[in-house]
Enzyme design. Structure first.
Site, PDB file in Angstrom:
ATOM      1  N   HIS A 115      16.618  51.950  69.308  1.00  0.00           N
ATOM      2  CA  HIS A 115      15.762  52.638  68.033  1.00  0.00           C
ATOM      3  C   HIS A 115      16.662  53.629  67.071  1.00  0.00           C
ATOM      4  CE1 HIS A 115      12.306  51.485  70.053  1.00  0.00           C
ATOM      5  NE2 HIS A 115      12.159  52.623  70.779  1.00  0.00           N
ATOM      6  N   HIS A 189       6.421  54.609  65.599  1.00  0.00           N
ATOM      7  CA  HIS A 189       6.430  54.601  66.998  1.00  0.00           C
ATOM      8  C   HIS A 189       5.205  55.570  67.271  1.00  0.00           C
ATOM      9  CE1 HIS A 189       7.876  54.360  71.197  1.00  0.00           C
ATOM     10  NE2 HIS A 189       8.795  53.688  70.759  1.00  0.00           N
ATOM     11  N   GLU A 322       4.125  48.474  67.734  1.00  0.00           N
ATOM     12  CA  GLU A 322       5.434  48.744  66.786  1.00  0.00           C
ATOM     13  C   GLU A 322       5.640  47.596  66.095  1.00  0.00           C
ATOM     14  OE1 GLU A 322       8.647  50.057  69.553  1.00  0.00           O
ATOM     15  OE2 GLU A 322       6.976  50.718  70.716  1.00  0.00           O
TER      16      GLU A 322
HETATM   17  C1  BGC Z   1      10.734  50.843  74.102  1.00  0.00           C
HETATM   18  C2  BGC Z   1      10.789  51.222  75.302  1.00  0.00           C
HETATM   19  C3  BGC Z   1      11.214  52.975  75.411  1.00  0.00           C
HETATM   20  C4  BGC Z   1      10.175  53.661  74.028  1.00  0.00           C
HETATM   21  C5  BGC Z   1      10.438  55.024  74.086  1.00  0.00           C
HETATM   22  C6  BGC Z   1       9.780  51.577  73.060  1.00  0.00           C
HETATM   23  O1  BGC Z   1       9.817  50.978  71.937  1.00  0.00           O
HETATM   24  O2  BGC Z   1      10.518  49.475  74.105  1.00  0.00           O
HETATM   25  O3  BGC Z   1      11.434  50.443  76.165  1.00  0.00           O
HETATM   26  O4  BGC Z   1      11.034  53.358  76.736  1.00  0.00           O
HETATM   27  O5  BGC Z   1      10.127  53.034  73.078  1.00  0.00           O
HETATM   28  O6  BGC Z   1      11.753  55.211  73.792  1.00  0.00           O
END
Ligand code: BGC
Length: 357
Positions: A115, A189, A322
């Site tokens: 991310h 998110h 997402e």
């Molecule tokens: C990811 C997860 C992660 C979560 C929080 C999601 O977009 O796919 O693997 O744990 O975000 O960071």
């Protein structure tokens, strides 16, 4: 239709560096009320009526900015409501090659870059500007991301816009331009629980995803590169089913993700996913310009974070949808490209439409 915009701004707290964080609230009474803070251009609250017209907040978050800075959250950090950038998801080996040059990214999730890295766009203070249109209104958040930030090439001028309208729609739009060829794949998110009761799980919610294919993951939650038909797998949401039915703990893919933590490849863009809570009657219908969605059933929440009203956020208390290009696209030739050429305009739109039945 001409609408009377109701936008308020109020102080929400201070960062650890003493900078003021402000909260912007957009409201159409009885239809939708959304609050977004300028830190991380983060959706903090989203009030939606149930089938009896009763409004409830349906996204995880904290009552004030202090909650977003608490040790318990920073130690179990999980991007609640954030704008994620530059790249949503994991990047294999924390590196990629672009125009023959290798770029190294910083790890921030164990050994993996996730991310956008340690100082991703979720941790920046954005400039906010409210605006009105004829049939909608909202707030535009802008950010300048310097060349080399997080290891990525190119300086990016970026904007994320949140807008609401009387049809119960929350639209999130992204615009960007880079002074060098780079890669870009932002997303939002937010963690939804349409019941508004975050002590309950979303395993009883009905989910439909118009996607005949999903992306299998390896044991490190990285896509293998394969597009796999969902038929006869837990990932078949084409006709819609209870989320809980998919959490087959014996399934290897579900084990790898500790639940659903997978990308789905949309067959259509309009109403490509629907989430429904039978108890409250709230319905979310998703439309997007993006080719897929990373569905994450809050598998790593374990009750150690206490959110709004002190409620413990447990595993499966919410679901993230997402919308984005596929994870690790830059290292997978067959995936749609996330390359943004120098001077080219990036644009992406996702609409979350709410109603009750
Ligand atoms: C990811 C997860 C992660 C979560 C929080 C999601 O977009 O796919 O693997 O744990 O975000 O960071």
């Amino acid at each position: 239709m001409l609408i009377k915009p109701a936008i308020t701004a109020q102080p929400f707290g201070k960062t650890l560096n003493g900078e003021d964080v402000n909260l912007y609230t957009l409201e159409i009474p009885g239809v939708i009320k959304a609050s977004i803070m300028d830190y991380g251009a983060t959706l903090t609250h989203l009030f939606i009526p149930d089938r009896n017209g009763k409004m409830a907040d349906i996204v995880l978050g904290f009552d004030d900015f202090d909650g977003y800075q608490k040790k318990e959250y920073l130690e179990n950090y999980c991007y609640i409501g954030s704008t994620v950038g530059r790249i949503g998801g994991r990047i294999k080996g924390n590196q990629f090659v672009l125009d023959g040059k290798k770029y190294l990214l910083e790890p921030n999730n164990g050994k993996v870059h996730l991310h956008g890295g340690k100082e991703g766009w979720d941790r920046k203070l954005w400039e906010a500007e409210p605006f009105n249109k004829e049939d909608s209104f909202g707030v535009a958040f802008t950010l300048f991301s310097p060349d080399g930030e997080g290891g990525y090439p190119g300086a990016i001028d970026f904007k994320v816009t949140y807008l609401i309208n009387p049809n119960g729609e929350l639209t999130i739009e992204y615009h960007g331009i880079s002074d060098k060829t780079t890669i870009l794949n932002p997303t939002n998110h937010s963690y939804f629980n349409l019941s508004g009761d975050f002590s309950s799980s979303i395993l009883d919610h009905d989910l439909q995803i118009v996607a005949n294919n999903f992306l299998p993951m390896d044991e490190n939650s990285l896509p293998t590169g394969e597009l796999k038909n969902v038929r006869d797998t837990p990932f078949d949401f084409v006709e819609g089913k209870k989320i809980g039915k998919a959490i087959d703990r014996e399934n290897e893919q579900i084990k790898y993700g500790n639940g659903i933590d997978h990308s789905f490849v949309f067959d259509i863009q309009e109403k490509c996913a629907k989430l429904y809570d039978p108890k409250s009657g709230r319905l979310l219908e998703l439309s997007t310009t993006e080719p897929g969605v990373q569905v994450y059933t809050s598998n790593y929440l374990d009750g150690s974070i206490f959110g709004k009203d002190g409620v413990a956020y447990n595993q499966h208390c919410a679901i993230c949808l997402e919308t984005q290009h596929f994870p690790d696209s830059i290292n997978q030739e067959s995936f749609p490209s996330v390359v943004l050429k120098q001077g080219e305009i990036f644009h992406s739109t996702s609409t979350f439409k709410f109603s009750a039945q």
